[in-house]
Scaffold this active site. Structure first.
Site, PDB file in Angstrom:
ATOM      1  N   ASP A   7      -8.604   4.141  -3.964  1.00  0.00           N
ATOM      2  CA  ASP A   7      -8.999   5.374  -3.290  1.00  0.00           C
ATOM      3  C   ASP A   7     -10.490   5.627  -3.307  1.00  0.00           C
ATOM      4  OD1 ASP A   7      -6.517   7.065  -2.762  1.00  0.00           O
ATOM      5  OD2 ASP A   7      -6.267   6.234  -4.779  1.00  0.00           O
ATOM      6  N   ASN A  25       0.806   5.166   4.796  1.00  0.00           N
ATOM      7  CA  ASN A  25      -0.467   5.087   5.507  1.00  0.00           C
ATOM      8  C   ASN A  25      -0.300   5.010   7.034  1.00  0.00           C
ATOM      9  OD1 ASN A  25      -2.270   3.165   2.960  1.00  0.00           O
ATOM     10  ND2 ASN A  25      -2.277   5.362   3.334  1.00  0.00           N
TER      11      ASN A  25
HETATM   12  C1  FPP Z   1      -8.126   4.376   0.230  1.00  0.00           C
HETATM   13  O1  FPP Z   1      -9.259   5.109   0.671  1.00  0.00           O
HETATM   14  C2  FPP Z   1      -8.118   3.060   0.782  1.00  0.00           C
HETATM   15  C3  FPP Z   1      -7.203   2.601   1.694  1.00  0.00           C
HETATM   16  C4  FPP Z   1      -6.104   3.445   2.221  1.00  0.00           C
HETATM   17  C5  FPP Z   1      -7.267   1.271   2.249  1.00  0.00           C
HETATM   18  C6  FPP Z   1      -7.745   0.137   1.392  1.00  0.00           C
HETATM   19  C7  FPP Z   1      -7.730  -1.068   2.239  1.00  0.00           C
HETATM   20  C8  FPP Z   1      -8.773  -1.870   2.481  1.00  0.00           C
HETATM   21  C9  FPP Z   1     -10.080  -1.745   1.815  1.00  0.00           C
HETATM   22  C10 FPP Z   1      -8.561  -2.912   3.556  1.00  0.00           C
HETATM   23  C11 FPP Z   1      -8.471  -4.310   3.228  1.00  0.00           C
HETATM   24  C12 FPP Z   1      -7.770  -4.685   1.983  1.00  0.00           C
HETATM   25  C13 FPP Z   1      -7.932  -5.884   1.363  1.00  0.00           C
HETATM   26  C14 FPP Z   1      -7.138  -6.163   0.137  1.00  0.00           C
HETATM   27  C15 FPP Z   1      -8.841  -6.919   1.835  1.00  0.00           C
HETATM   28  P1  FPP Z   1      -9.072   6.452   1.488  1.00  0.00           P
HETATM   29  O2  FPP Z   1      -9.249   6.151   2.919  1.00  0.00           O
HETATM   30  O3  FPP Z   1      -7.774   7.082   1.112  1.00  0.00           O
HETATM   31  O4  FPP Z   1     -10.290   7.253   0.970  1.00  0.00           O
HETATM   32  P2  FPP Z   1     -10.333   8.782   0.559  1.00  0.00           P
HETATM   33  O5  FPP Z   1      -9.318   8.913  -0.563  1.00  0.00           O
HETATM   34  O6  FPP Z   1     -11.739   8.978   0.098  1.00  0.00           O
HETATM   35  O7  FPP Z   1      -9.981   9.548   1.787  1.00  0.00           O
END
Ligand code: FPP
Length: 214
Positions: A2, A50
């Protein structure tokens, strides 16, 4: 992982930039896990919830995942690492299914660190599916359920790390976390470095684990 969105927002950048920096952190932390000799590192990349995000953000995440596998698979192979996907990844686009299945097949025999990526993963769905599969084969026991989890061929979960100040599990590895140690940090995922992983492991090594005994 996150905090990608908040990392970008703080800098007045589009969310996708945060996710891109998130992938850079994935790469560095996966390398560190390998160098530290960890048996497995499991990353929550895309949850079954998601799908509620805007279509362009979902497309960005899928694009980043594909780009990561294409650019980093050779490094995983060269380092005897094994790639595993947990979750209902068959629900993703056919080109991603093909890409991840090819990557898993090409690393299946490797004996070094397992990099597991949770895709279209939800732990409650995983447990329900495992219970149904166990029931179809016989008695529903904890062992029978465990054998049907996506993580059946991964080592037991020892340490669960959550970034960005969230203090909940959000449908991640609920069964597997029964005796896991937890480490929570305010660090946003794009800022998470191998040094943070080291700190979490140092903390972990000081904990006394009794697994219900005394
Ligand atoms: C959470 O941040 C992150 C995600 C929902 C996605 C994570 C996925 C990647 C980085 C893509 C590729 C993955 C790999 C393993 C190469 P958020 O968007 O919920 O952030 P926030 O909590 O600040 O809103």
């Amino acid at each position: 992982m996150d905090g990608n969105g908040r990392w970008a927002k703080k800098r007045l950048l589009p969310r996708v930039v945060g996710h891109k920096r998130g992938v850079d952190a994935v790469r560095e932390v996966a390398r560190a896990a390998r160098d530290m000799g960890l048996e497995a590192l499991t990353l929550y990349a895309f949850s079954s919830e998601n799908w509620k995000r805007p279509a362009d953000e979902i497309a960005d995440l899928m694009g980043l995942l594909k780009a990561f596998i294409r650019s980093d698979l050779q490094e995983l192979i060269d380092n005897n690492a094994r790639l595993r996907i947990i979750g209902d990844y068959h629900g993703l686009a056919p080109d991603i299914v093909e890409l991840v299945e090819d990557a898993m097949a090409r690393t299946a025999a490797n004996t070094g660190t397992t990099l597991a990526i949770a895709l279209n993963y939800g732990s409650q769905q995983e447990i329900a599916r495992a219970a149904a599969r166990a029931a179809a084969k016989g008695a529903i026991t904890p062992e029978a359920i465990e054998a049907e989890l996506y993580t059946a061929d991964l080592p037991p979960l020892d340490l669960l790390i959550r970034t960005s100040g969230e203090v909940r599990l959000s449908n991640f590895l609920l069964w597997q976390a029964a005796y896991a140690e937890m480490w929570f940090t305010d660090v946003l995922w794009p800022d998470f470095t191998p040094e943070h992983l080291r700190q979490a492991l140092d903390q972990f090594s000081t904990r006394e684990r009794r697994f219900g005994g005394r």
